[in-house]
Every structure is written in structure tokens, then in C-alpha cells.
Enzyme design. Structure first.
Site, PDB file in Angstrom:
ATOM      1  CG  HIS A  19      37.455  43.199  43.752  1.00 32.13           C
ATOM      2  ND1 HIS A  19      38.303  44.236  44.073  1.00 32.13           N
ATOM      3  CD2 HIS A  19      37.335  43.231  42.398  1.00 32.13           C
ATOM      4  CE1 HIS A  19      38.684  44.858  42.964  1.00 32.13           C
ATOM      5  NE2 HIS A  19      38.114  44.274  41.929  1.00 32.13           N
ATOM      6  CE  LYS A  43      44.566  46.899  33.188  1.00 35.33           C
ATOM      7  NZ  LYS A  43      43.437  46.271  33.884  1.00 35.33           N
ATOM      8  NE  ARG A  92      32.828  48.332  38.590  1.00 31.73           N
ATOM      9  CZ  ARG A  92      34.121  48.570  38.524  1.00 31.73           C
ATOM     10  NH1 ARG A  92      34.745  49.050  39.554  1.00 31.73           N
ATOM     11  NH2 ARG A  92      34.778  48.355  37.404  1.00 31.73           N
TER      12      ARG A  92
HETATM   13  P1  ADP Z   1      40.308  44.539  35.728  1.00 30.64           P
HETATM   14  O1  ADP Z   1      41.612  45.256  35.511  1.00 30.64           O
HETATM   15  O2  ADP Z   1      40.294  43.141  35.207  1.00 30.64           O
HETATM   16  O3  ADP Z   1      39.081  45.310  35.356  1.00 30.64           O
HETATM   17  P2  ADP Z   1      39.508  44.867  38.509  1.00 30.64           P
HETATM   18  O4  ADP Z   1      40.188  44.314  39.695  1.00 30.64           O
HETATM   19  O5  ADP Z   1      39.340  46.342  38.432  1.00 30.64           O
HETATM   20  O6  ADP Z   1      40.315  44.297  37.309  1.00 30.64           O
HETATM   21  O7  ADP Z   1      38.081  44.206  38.350  1.00 30.64           O
HETATM   22  C1  ADP Z   1      37.900  42.839  38.177  1.00 30.64           C
HETATM   23  C2  ADP Z   1      36.426  42.582  37.917  1.00 30.64           C
HETATM   24  O8  ADP Z   1      35.697  42.900  39.095  1.00 30.64           O
HETATM   25  C3  ADP Z   1      35.835  43.434  36.781  1.00 30.64           C
HETATM   26  O9  ADP Z   1      34.892  42.664  36.071  1.00 30.64           O
HETATM   27  C4  ADP Z   1      35.156  44.563  37.511  1.00 30.64           C
HETATM   28  O10 ADP Z   1      34.054  45.062  36.781  1.00 30.64           O
HETATM   29  C5  ADP Z   1      34.688  43.832  38.776  1.00 30.64           C
HETATM   30  N1  ADP Z   1      34.510  44.780  39.887  1.00 30.64           N
HETATM   31  C6  ADP Z   1      35.390  45.661  40.394  1.00 30.64           C
HETATM   32  N2  ADP Z   1      34.851  46.385  41.386  1.00 30.64           N
HETATM   33  C7  ADP Z   1      33.580  45.934  41.524  1.00 30.64           C
HETATM   34  C8  ADP Z   1      32.467  46.282  42.368  1.00 30.64           C
HETATM   35  N3  ADP Z   1      32.545  47.275  43.240  1.00 30.64           N
HETATM   36  N4  ADP Z   1      31.327  45.586  42.233  1.00 30.64           N
HETATM   37  C9  ADP Z   1      31.223  44.612  41.286  1.00 30.64           C
HETATM   38  N5  ADP Z   1      32.212  44.246  40.453  1.00 30.64           N
HETATM   39  C10 ADP Z   1      33.365  44.892  40.562  1.00 30.64           C
END
Ligand code: ADP
Length: 162
Positions: A19, A43, A92
Site C-alpha cells: 500500500h 466486512k 497485483r
Molecule cells: P479492498 O478491500 O478495497 O480491496 P485493500 O486494502 O485490500 O482493500 O486494497 C486496497 C487497494 O490496494 C486494492 O486496489 C488492492 O488491489 C491494492 N493493493 C493491496 N495490496 C497491494 C500490493 N501489495 N501491491 C499493490 N496494490 C495493492
């Protein structure tokens, strides 16, 4: 020219180096990046919204042009309220694509003036997700290459009581 503003919405439960990598890279493309923890009653999260905001703020350390907040309701409505022209999302693995595409198309239908910008992760974070970080910590594994030290400590305290 008007300011270019991007909203980066997500669960951030917890925020990982994947992130943060995306946040800093988005900042190179936009004047302001607003990182927003989505409040989603449907969630179940490990960390409260306040804790997630705190973790993001601690690591981002008042970097100019990067803000942290939370929101509930439609992402595009909040983006409009912020004056954002774009939503940042991460792509990803192939499995992300279908979900992110449907999200982007639905958001486009709701608000055609806001575009979704998907960034690919930097290579070390290709297979990194908050969910897997929690699982690794739960089973006693090392996640120091995936989350900042302070967040690793919070995870240990929350999941292992130490
Ligand atoms: P959500 O519940 O909205 O998917 P996340 O916190 O899991 O929330 O992810 C938010 C965004 O960040 C999503 O678009 C996800 O694909 C992206 N994301 C999460 N981890 C990574 C990573 N390691 N590299 C790139 N993008 C990421």
C-alpha cells in the site's frame, strides 16, 4: 491548471508496504493523494478504522500532499466531495483484474467524470496482501519485509497477545 487529486480507497487492514509503495508512486502522478479507509459494516476487520488511520498516519509522517481520512458510502461520491479526478487501485495478480475491472466499470457508470487509475505493484509486493500478512503472523511467521516495524508490532499484539 487546477490541482490533480487522487483518492486511494481501501480497507488497509492493516496497511502493508505494498500500500505505501502505491501511495508514494501515486504521489508522483498527482498533486494530492487522499488515502481513505473505507468504513464497511459488511466486512469484519482486525483493526478499527481509527487504528488503521493511525497506522497510515504514523508511517506517512505528514508527507506533503498526502492525507489520510475515512469515509462511508459510495467511493465516487466521496471522491467528488474531495475534488478528486481519479481513484487509485492496485493490480497485483491476474485474480485482482476481474474484481478491479468490475469495480472500475461500476464506478464509471455511477460517476463518468472520475477515472480509475490502476498501478502495478513494485516487484517485491506482487503477492502481498493484508489477508496473508495476518495469516503469517497468526502462525508465528516473520512479516518484517511486508509491513513497517510498528505495524508488525501491532499485529503481534492483536493476534498473539504479545
Ligand atoms: P479492498 O478491500 O478495497 O480491496 P485493500 O486494502 O485490500 O482493500 O486494497 C486496497 C487497494 O490496494 C486494492 O486496489 C488492492 O488491489 C491494492 N493493493 C493491496 N495490496 C497491494 C500490493 N501489495 N501491491 C499493490 N496494490 C495493492
Amino acid at each position: 491548471m487546477s490541482e490533480r487529486i487522487a483518492l486511494y480507497p481501501g480497507s488497509f487492514d492493516p496497511p502493508t508496504l505494498g500500500h505505501f509503495d502505491l501511495i508514494y508512486r501515486a504521489k508522483r502522478l498527482f498533486d494530492r493523494v487522499i488515502v481513505a479507509v473505507a468504513i464497511n459494516e459488511a466486512k469484519t476487520a482486525l483493526f478499527s478504522v481509527e487504528e488503521r488511520i493511525e497506522m497510515l498516519k504514523e508511517e506517512l509522517n505528514n508527507t506533503p500532499g498526502i492525507e489520510v481520512t475515512s469515509f462511508s458510502g459510495l467511493t465516487v461520491e466521496f471522491a467528488k466531495k474531495c475534488g478528486a479526478q481519479a481513484l487509485i487501485r492496485g493490480l497485483r495478480v491476474i485474480s485482482d483484474f476481474e474484481y478491479e475491472l468490475s469495480l472500475a466499470i461500476n464506478n464509471q457508470k455511477l460517476e463518468p467524470s472520475i477515472d480509475t487509475v490502476c498501478l502495478m505493484p513494485s516487484e517485491p509486493y506482487l503477492f502481498l496482501s493484508s489477508r496473508q500478512v495476518k495469516e503469517i503472523v497468526r502462525f508465528g511467521g516473520n512479516v518484517s519485509h511486508y509491513v513497517p516495524k510498528r505495524i508488525e508490532e501491532r499485529l503481534r499484539a492483536k493476534l498473539l497477545g504479545k
